[in-house]
Design a protein around this motif. Sequence first.
Motif, PDB file in Angstrom:
ATOM      1  N   ALA A 182       0.812  -1.225   0.000  1.00  0.00           N
ATOM      2  CA  ALA A 182       0.000   0.000   0.000  1.00  0.00           C
ATOM      3  C   ALA A 182       0.844   1.273   0.000  1.00  0.00           C
ATOM      4  O   ALA A 182       0.501   2.250  -0.682  1.00  0.00           O
ATOM      5  N   ARG A 183       1.937   1.270   0.733  1.00  0.00           N
ATOM      6  CA  ARG A 183       2.750   2.483   0.868  1.00  0.00           C
ATOM      7  C   ARG A 183       3.973   2.482  -0.043  1.00  0.00           C
ATOM      8  O   ARG A 183       4.788   3.404   0.006  1.00  0.00           O
ATOM      9  N   LEU A 184       4.128   1.428  -0.848  1.00  0.00           N
ATOM     10  CA  LEU A 184       5.261   1.365  -1.765  1.00  0.00           C
ATOM     11  C   LEU A 184       4.909   2.105  -3.056  1.00  0.00           C
ATOM     12  O   LEU A 184       3.834   1.910  -3.612  1.00  0.00           O
ATOM     13  N   THR A 185       5.826   2.928  -3.514  1.00  0.00           N
ATOM     14  CA  THR A 185       5.571   3.710  -4.724  1.00  0.00           C
ATOM     15  C   THR A 185       6.476   3.316  -5.876  1.00  0.00           C
ATOM     16  O   THR A 185       6.131   3.535  -7.037  1.00  0.00           O
ATOM     17  N   ASP A 186       7.611   2.717  -5.563  1.00  0.00           N
ATOM     18  CA  ASP A 186       8.567   2.339  -6.600  1.00  0.00           C
ATOM     19  C   ASP A 186       8.182   0.982  -7.189  1.00  0.00           C
ATOM     20  O   ASP A 186       8.011  -0.001  -6.471  1.00  0.00           O
ATOM     21  N   THR A 187       8.053   0.921  -8.496  1.00  0.00           N
ATOM     22  CA  THR A 187       7.635  -0.311  -9.177  1.00  0.00           C
ATOM     23  C   THR A 187       8.618  -1.441  -8.947  1.00  0.00           C
ATOM     24  O   THR A 187       8.224  -2.598  -8.725  1.00  0.00           O
ATOM     25  N   ARG A 188       9.914  -1.122  -8.969  1.00  0.00           N
ATOM     26  CA  ARG A 188      10.934  -2.154  -8.776  1.00  0.00           C
ATOM     27  C   ARG A 188      10.824  -2.765  -7.376  1.00  0.00           C
ATOM     28  O   ARG A 188      10.977  -3.982  -7.213  1.00  0.00           O
ATOM     29  N   THR A 189      10.562  -1.924  -6.377  1.00  0.00           N
ATOM     30  CA  THR A 189      10.436  -2.425  -5.009  1.00  0.00           C
ATOM     31  C   THR A 189       9.249  -3.364  -4.883  1.00  0.00           C
ATOM     32  O   THR A 189       9.334  -4.426  -4.251  1.00  0.00           O
ATOM     33  N   ILE A 190       8.129  -2.998  -5.486  1.00  0.00           N
ATOM     34  CA  ILE A 190       6.943  -3.858  -5.448  1.00  0.00           C
ATOM     35  C   ILE A 190       7.238  -5.196  -6.124  1.00  0.00           C
ATOM     36  O   ILE A 190       6.794  -6.253  -5.671  1.00  0.00           O
TER      37      ILE A 190
END
Length: 531
Positions: A182-190
């Motif tokens: 929910a709080r992740l914004t970076d595509t790579r991190t997700i």
Amino acid sequence: MDKNNTTAIQNKNNLSVKETLVNYYLVLMFSVFPLFFTDEYFNIRHDKYGFFLGLSAVLIVSVGGILIYTKTVENKSPSDEIQTQSKIGQGFSIPDYAMIAFLIFSAVSTVLSSHMEDALFGTAGRNNGLVLLVFYVGIYFVITRFLNYREYIFIALAVGASAVFLLAVLNYFYIDPLGMFARLTDTRTITDFTSTIGNKNLMSSYICIILPVLIALSVLSENGNLRILYLAASGFGFMALMTSDSDSGILGLGVFGIIYFIWFVRNIERLKRYFLTATTMLAFGKLLRLISFIMNDHSKGMDQFQEFFVYSNYGYILIAICALITVLLYILDHKKPNIVLTKAVPIAITIIFAVVITGLISVMVYFSVFDTTTDLGSLETLIRFNDKWGTHRGYMWIRSMRHFGNESFIEKLFGAGPDNFYYAFSPYFQGLMQYGDGSTNAAHNEYINYLITHGIIGTVAYLTALGSIIVRAVKSAKQNPMTVICIAAVICYAVQAVVNIAQPITTPLFIIFLAMSEAFSRQTLPIKSSR
């Protein structure tokens, strides 16, 4: 498990308080620990670190308090006194001495370190400081002395692991029931983070510890209902491995699969269950293709190797072959039960695999040393070892060994201090930028990491503990198949550690299985008393 070995597996006497505490500790570590988090992925390493230290401290202090009480109270029964002395005073094994030596050398390394506080708490790395190592050794000695196995331990493992695996599968299709993204914004991190474990490499490490145990349980368990549970959990684990998209997991599980195929091949009853588990896992892998179709291929994606098992039609052929072998083995075992093949069979298979592995290594050496110019295409990063190899692990390994060669004599012996790889490798951070990294706090090879942080002496002590536990488990396996189950996790983790990192998210589980392996070996092999 083998009925003839029931007494070696599970003692029928009532559990003491100390043994009960150990078993409940294992249940919590196998079921709650992998799922525990407080702030999604933002604090997950520290969450697991705190959970392990807190729970382990409760166990160590409780067991220690009970031991002190039973030693000092005047009205204890003679039988209690004898039992306590037999557990604690029993002679030390080679792994025991090696674990103590590793801790002592780690303490010396900490004292000699230029960054003592970081070496103590591991704050410059992955929290693998001396404090964590003290708890590892403490838990090792508590488990090896007071483990009295009960089946519910591995039932908890299967249930907890299945939850972790299923979350990984859901996350692969961007289904996030726990709100971890929910709080992740970076595509790579997700893309890189999954389930309640964290980075996909750590998820792969978790799978390498748990899945081999589940596979071994599905082969060795004599309880039909539990075998179904272990089979299903193994299938979920294979699905999670495909979605974790990490080569370290494939490496670890591949080596484990070969070793245990050789181990089970003489016994037709075990071999048929082994192939049944393999068929089940491959079939579960194909479920990912069905789910992907339903989800309109909305997923994180996977590498070509994983795609073979999930999306390729050749995967169906592999399933058919494994299923056919399974059926034939079941028919053979039904018509001629209790067949045991000659020792020549596993020896021949071992030689074949050894030749294949030697050939692969030879190819890699040739293209890495003698022919460094031929265009290898997509195989470049796989069979040619250079700075780019293994997602630039080659750069880190080569520079790490260069740093080791330039160290002083004392640094070579004791290293830079536990978990202080960051400081040792800092002169090479500039070169890492070409690969998109500005720094690193781990060599992404646990053994090289130990060499740099703990030096030659600490690394030798660690490898001695690891190697001697494996040797003792192999010696005791015929009498106590529980060692076969526990050492599966140890071997698989040890293999994937060649390309992975130690951390308090999955490594505590590895230490627990090390201790369990040695506990079962102690219950089987005689140890000469040191008194």
